[in-house]
Design a protein around this motif. Structure first.
Motif, PDB file in Angstrom:
ATOM      1  N   TRP A 103       0.477  -1.057   0.279  1.00 20.16           N
ATOM      2  CA  TRP A 103      -0.196   0.329   0.279  1.00 20.16           C
ATOM      3  C   TRP A 103       0.887   1.134   0.102  1.00 20.16           C
ATOM      4  O   TRP A 103       0.643   1.988  -1.259  1.00 20.16           O
ATOM      5  CB  TRP A 103      -0.822  -0.157   1.095  1.00 20.16           C
ATOM      6  CG  TRP A 103      -1.657   1.500   1.902  1.00 20.16           C
ATOM      7  CD1 TRP A 103      -2.489   1.956   0.397  1.00 20.16           C
ATOM      8  CD2 TRP A 103      -2.153   1.634   2.773  1.00 20.16           C
ATOM      9  NE1 TRP A 103      -2.811   2.838   1.117  1.00 20.16           N
ATOM     10  CE2 TRP A 103      -3.744   2.946   2.231  1.00 20.16           C
ATOM     11  CE3 TRP A 103      -1.706   1.467   4.114  1.00 20.16           C
ATOM     12  CZ2 TRP A 103      -3.550   3.625   3.440  1.00 20.16           C
ATOM     13  CZ3 TRP A 103      -1.990   2.173   4.912  1.00 20.16           C
ATOM     14  CH2 TRP A 103      -3.510   3.292   4.815  1.00 20.16           C
ATOM     15  N   GLN A 129      -6.519   0.540  -3.554  1.00 23.41           N
ATOM     16  CA  GLN A 129      -5.810   0.709  -2.002  1.00 23.41           C
ATOM     17  C   GLN A 129      -6.856  -0.991  -1.801  1.00 23.41           C
ATOM     18  O   GLN A 129      -7.239  -1.019  -1.518  1.00 23.41           O
ATOM     19  CB  GLN A 129      -6.225   1.613  -1.136  1.00 23.41           C
ATOM     20  CG  GLN A 129      -6.047   3.057  -1.791  1.00 23.41           C
ATOM     21  CD  GLN A 129      -6.332   4.451  -0.846  1.00 23.41           C
ATOM     22  OE1 GLN A 129      -5.894   4.809  -0.570  1.00 23.41           O
ATOM     23  NE2 GLN A 129      -7.549   4.803  -1.487  1.00 23.41           N
ATOM     24  N   LEU A 138      -8.561  -1.752   0.937  1.00 23.15           N
ATOM     25  CA  LEU A 138      -9.550  -1.705   1.865  1.00 23.15           C
ATOM     26  C   LEU A 138      -9.609  -2.178   2.737  1.00 23.15           C
ATOM     27  O   LEU A 138      -9.522  -2.603   3.950  1.00 23.15           O
ATOM     28  CB  LEU A 138     -10.442  -0.762   1.097  1.00 23.15           C
ATOM     29  CG  LEU A 138     -10.242   0.741  -0.170  1.00 23.15           C
ATOM     30  CD1 LEU A 138     -11.999   0.896  -0.614  1.00 23.15           C
ATOM     31  CD2 LEU A 138     -10.094   1.134   1.164  1.00 23.15           C
ATOM     32  N   ASP A 139      -9.461  -3.642   2.234  1.00 26.63           N
ATOM     33  CA  ASP A 139      -9.726  -4.491   3.505  1.00 26.63           C
ATOM     34  C   ASP A 139      -9.293  -4.779   4.615  1.00 26.63           C
ATOM     35  O   ASP A 139      -9.548  -4.888   5.811  1.00 26.63           O
ATOM     36  CB  ASP A 139      -9.840  -5.806   2.295  1.00 26.63           C
ATOM     37  CG  ASP A 139     -11.228  -6.034   1.689  1.00 26.63           C
ATOM     38  OD1 ASP A 139     -12.006  -5.651   1.961  1.00 26.63           O
ATOM     39  OD2 ASP A 139     -11.603  -7.039   1.191  1.00 26.63           O
ATOM     40  N   GLN A 140      -7.631  -4.593   4.090  1.00 25.15           N
ATOM     41  CA  GLN A 140      -6.710  -5.199   5.044  1.00 25.15           C
ATOM     42  C   GLN A 140      -6.290  -3.499   5.629  1.00 25.15           C
ATOM     43  O   GLN A 140      -5.998  -3.537   6.956  1.00 25.15           O
ATOM     44  CB  GLN A 140      -4.902  -4.955   4.029  1.00 25.15           C
ATOM     45  CG  GLN A 140      -4.923  -6.782   3.216  1.00 25.15           C
ATOM     46  CD  GLN A 140      -3.769  -6.548   2.274  1.00 25.15           C
ATOM     47  OE1 GLN A 140      -2.662  -5.601   2.561  1.00 25.15           O
ATOM     48  NE2 GLN A 140      -3.445  -6.917   1.253  1.00 25.15           N
ATOM     49  N   ILE A 141      -6.861  -2.789   5.566  1.00 27.03           N
ATOM     50  CA  ILE A 141      -6.856  -1.293   5.715  1.00 27.03           C
ATOM     51  C   ILE A 141      -7.839  -1.430   7.292  1.00 27.03           C
ATOM     52  O   ILE A 141      -7.618  -0.852   8.261  1.00 27.03           O
ATOM     53  CB  ILE A 141      -7.023   0.296   4.611  1.00 27.03           C
ATOM     54  CG1 ILE A 141      -5.595  -0.077   3.919  1.00 27.03           C
ATOM     55  CG2 ILE A 141      -7.076   1.360   5.689  1.00 27.03           C
ATOM     56  CD1 ILE A 141      -5.701   0.388   2.418  1.00 27.03           C
ATOM     57  N   TYR A 142      -9.151  -1.847   6.542  1.00 24.57           N
ATOM     58  CA  TYR A 142     -10.315  -2.061   8.068  1.00 24.57           C
ATOM     59  C   TYR A 142      -9.779  -3.061   8.708  1.00 24.57           C
ATOM     60  O   TYR A 142      -9.882  -2.774  10.269  1.00 24.57           O
ATOM     61  CB  TYR A 142     -11.083  -2.369   6.627  1.00 24.57           C
ATOM     62  CG  TYR A 142     -11.659  -2.914   7.509  1.00 24.57           C
ATOM     63  CD1 TYR A 142     -13.513  -1.968   8.402  1.00 24.57           C
ATOM     64  CD2 TYR A 142     -12.320  -5.143   7.695  1.00 24.57           C
ATOM     65  CE1 TYR A 142     -14.170  -2.469   9.517  1.00 24.57           C
ATOM     66  CE2 TYR A 142     -13.470  -4.612   8.875  1.00 24.57           C
ATOM     67  CZ  TYR A 142     -14.118  -4.052   9.461  1.00 24.57           C
ATOM     68  OH  TYR A 142     -15.140  -4.344  10.517  1.00 24.57           O
ATOM     69  N   SER A 189     -12.951   0.763  10.429  1.00 25.43           N
ATOM     70  CA  SER A 189     -13.331   1.439   9.415  1.00 25.43           C
ATOM     71  C   SER A 189     -13.917   2.727   9.365  1.00 25.43           C
ATOM     72  O   SER A 189     -13.915   3.329   8.268  1.00 25.43           O
ATOM     73  CB  SER A 189     -15.113   0.916   9.916  1.00 25.43           C
ATOM     74  OG  SER A 189     -15.651   1.806  11.374  1.00 25.43           O
ATOM     75  N   ALA A 247     -10.131   3.085   7.479  1.00 26.56           N
ATOM     76  CA  ALA A 247     -10.713   3.143   6.029  1.00 26.56           C
ATOM     77  C   ALA A 247     -11.713   3.904   5.228  1.00 26.56           C
ATOM     78  O   ALA A 247     -11.565   3.631   4.122  1.00 26.56           O
ATOM     79  CB  ALA A 247     -11.080   1.385   5.915  1.00 26.56           C
ATOM     80  N   THR A 248     -12.793   3.910   5.455  1.00 27.24           N
ATOM     81  CA  THR A 248     -13.576   4.952   5.262  1.00 27.24           C
ATOM     82  C   THR A 248     -13.028   5.744   4.838  1.00 27.24           C
ATOM     83  O   THR A 248     -13.026   6.522   2.843  1.00 27.24           O
ATOM     84  CB  THR A 248     -14.537   4.902   5.791  1.00 27.24           C
ATOM     85  OG1 THR A 248     -15.158   4.487   6.913  1.00 27.24           O
ATOM     86  CG2 THR A 248     -15.327   6.043   5.184  1.00 27.24           C
ATOM     87  N   ALA A 264     -10.916   5.072   1.230  1.00 23.76           N
ATOM     88  CA  ALA A 264     -11.733   5.246   0.758  1.00 23.76           C
ATOM     89  C   ALA A 264     -12.714   5.965  -0.087  1.00 23.76           C
ATOM     90  O   ALA A 264     -13.020   6.545  -1.381  1.00 23.76           O
ATOM     91  CB  ALA A 264     -13.143   4.406   0.752  1.00 23.76           C
ATOM     92  N   SER A 305      -0.803   7.325   4.657  1.00 19.70           N
ATOM     93  CA  SER A 305      -0.446   5.824   4.746  1.00 19.70           C
ATOM     94  C   SER A 305       0.713   5.517   5.266  1.00 19.70           C
ATOM     95  O   SER A 305       1.557   4.843   6.119  1.00 19.70           O
ATOM     96  CB  SER A 305      -0.192   4.540   3.513  1.00 19.70           C
ATOM     97  OG  SER A 305       0.233   5.291   2.515  1.00 19.70           O
TER      98      SER A 305
END
Length: 583
Positions: free
Chosen positions: A175, A185, A187-191, A196, A199-200, A203, A450
């Motif tokens: 990332w 990006q 996003l699943d790993q960030i979340y 949340s 991650a939002t 996104a 990041s």
């Protein structure tokens, strides 16, 4: 990091900071901290004690079973495979949906479980018992929270999240340092790692950056090519296209948000002065928020956002409005926009990323210096940190410049995006290439933010947030304002003599303003905020849940009827037996 057979990998995720002990030779070692460590281990936690330069650290990890039992005690609701949110039960763990990375609990849920476990450890010694720490004696009460007692006495300095080194390095590689994917990006790993809310934000930043490519190319085309007499027609077309782009962008963000829910110089001196006065205004806003009677913390946070953004809006744009509407000098307006966009963004990035590093370097220098003084004469050479946990402890927290108790560092990040969006939208006709600079800046912002979260700051405390909250209303407001300001700029462009005659060109601009306001309202209602697949999935899950509930209800009724019929049969048989016995 600890591994255990057949289950999820277990990593140290919580750090507890206590001062280094000054026990003298021959003095007993049993004290409050040792009692705390023993109780943590009895509660199922894995504890690693680390001696740092000036502090002592307790690194905590929890096996999956420990977290599962804590989640059951907290009565956390989790999504099941049939689409229903039910109270978590450890013995039925397979029925619940796992996270995108395969783990049973998200980072926010794990953090809640950790707090429940460590603050749930109570003093089990007799009431009035005396315990000692560093030549100081304290009296503990039976049944009181041991960690809370140590925090109140100043023995426990801080409880903070620790970075998971394996996941952190994966995110750095996939990332933060992955420059080939400009806007894509994980996003699943960030979340899974940050929660949340962060991650939002990323996104939204990624979608905003991708959508900025169209106006960036359009604006550069207007700047590089001379359209001659068609210039009077090209600018209104660009303006209309930008307004439609902004309206569609926010509508598609709402759709994206629904899918995420399913998944989870003088100018520089002037800008520095603006930041200083904005910070003062932010503090005033925080004090005003405390006097309000809001229903929840979310309402208080939204109220704070509106107040602080209002201050930033006036102080950041008042000079630009002067050049655009009063001074009516488009060439000067373009120069001011270039200075603001370049200098403000560079200044914001410099302040945002240099200050945390300087703070960390200063704390590190002080810690090493104190260690050298303490160990003076024992050995020579440069003092080194023993463990990474102390480096993380010395890093600054991810906090907002104002209202730290209500908002985290995302407040400042969203504020920068909103101010940038307002500047490029409200004065789009005056300087079309601004969109190209914004797109380039946002591509860089993804990597810088990041890296800031992964390498420069402590791991943020997870905050639950399903949307961007009040910021969406602010972006909607900026679109409406941009319609008015750009129409005013076009009027100035057509009416250079300042006679304000209602000629066909000026009349067309006024009509266009009303049409664009109407189009914005219509688009906001026509474009559905929920994608079709999300709606279908939600209806299917609701149907499955209703069928399951109906079947379970029928089983219960059938079971009760069988029990009732057995009771009647038993009662009848007993009656017959009594009749025979009496006869």
């Amino acid at each position: 990091m600890i591994g255990h057979g057949g289950g999820e990998r277990t990593a140290f995720e919580i750090g507890v900071v206590v001062p280094r002990r000054g026990l003298k030779k021959g003095e007993e070692g049993n004290d409050w901290v040792e009692v705390l460590v023993d109780e943590f281990r009895k509660a199922g936690l894995i504890v690693d004690r680390v001696i740092g330069c000036q502090e002592e650290f307790l690194k905590l990890a929890a096996p999956l079973e420990t977290l599962g039992r804590a989640a059951a005690e907290l009565q956390l609701k989790k999504r099941t495979h049939i689409g229903m949110d039910l109270l978590f039960e450890w013995n039925q763990a397979e029925a619940f949906v796992r996270q995108p990375d395969g783990s049973l609990f998200s980072w926010c849920e794990r953090f809640q479980c950790y707090l429940h476990i460590i603050y749930g450890v109570v003093n089990k010694h007799e009431s009035g018992s005396t315990l000692r720490y560093d030549c100081k004696e304290f009296h503990g009460k039976l049944g009181e929270s041991l960690l809370q007692k140590l925090v109140s006495k100043g023995i426990v300095k801080e409880v903070f999240p620790l970075h998971d080194e394996l996941k952190r390095k994966q995110l750095l590689r996939n990332w933060a340092l992955n420059f080939w994917d400009f806007t894509r990006q994980p996003l699943d790993q960030i979340y899974s790692y940050f929660g949340s809310k962060i991650a939002t934000y990323f996104a939204f930043l990624g979608l905003y950056t991708r959508w900025s490519l169209f106006p960036a190319v359009f604006g550069l085309t207007l700047q590089l090519f001379d359209f001659g007499s068609l210039q009077l027609l090209v600018l209104p077309v660009f303006f209309i296209s930008i307004i439609l782009w902004a309206v569609l962008f926010l509508q598609f963000w709402k759709r994206k948000n629904c899918s995420l829910l399913v998944r989870f110089g003088l100018t520089a001196l002037y800008l520095i002065a603006i930041q200083y006065f904005n910070k003062i205004g932010g503090k005033i806003s925080v004090n005003l928020i405390k006097c309000e009677k809001n229903e929840s913390t979310e309402y208080r946070a939204d109220s704070l956002i509106y107040k602080v953004f209002g201050l930033f809006f006036m102080q950041s744009y008042i000079g630009i409005f002067y050049h655009a509407l009063l001074h009516r000098n488009l060439s000067t307006l373009r120069q001011v926009l270039i200075q603001r966009l370049i200098v403000s963004q560079l200044l914001a990035n410099l302040m945002e990323h240099s200050l945390p590093y300087l703070k960390y370097s200063y704390k590190k220098y002080r810690a090493v210096r104190k260690k050298r003084k303490r160990e003076k004469g024992s050995h020579t050479g440069k003092a080194q940190f023993i463990n990474r946990v102390e480096k993380e402890y010395l890093k600054p927290a991810y906090s907002a410049s104002v209202g730290e108790e209500l908002e985290d560092g995302l407040f400042d990040d969203f504020l920068v995006l909103a101010l940038q969006f307002g500047m490029i939208m409200m004065f789009a006709c005056a300087f079309p290439p601004a969109f190209a600079f914004a797109a380039l800046n946002n591509i860089t912002e993804i990597r810088i933010d990041s890296l800031k979260l992964l390498a420069m700051l402590k791991r943020p405390i997870p905050r639950a947030a399903a949307t961007i909250g009040a910021w969406l209303n602010i972006f909607q407001f900026l679109i409406v304002v941009s319609i008015c300001t750009n129409c005013a700029i076009l009027v100035c462009f057509y009416d250079r003599e300042g006679k304000w005659k209602i000629e066909p060109g000026l009349a067309a601009i006024l009509i266009m303003e009303h049409i664009l306001l109407l189009i914005k309202s219509v688009f906001s209602r026509i474009v559905p905020e929920e994608p079709d697949w999300v709606k279908a999935d939600r209806m299917m899950n609701a149907t499955q849940a209703r069928d399951v509930c109906s079947k379970q209800l029928l089983r219960n009724i059938s079971g009760n009827e069988k029990v009732f019929s057995r009771a009647e049969m038993t009662g009848g048989a007993m009656g017959q037996f009594d009749e025979k016995k009496s006869s």
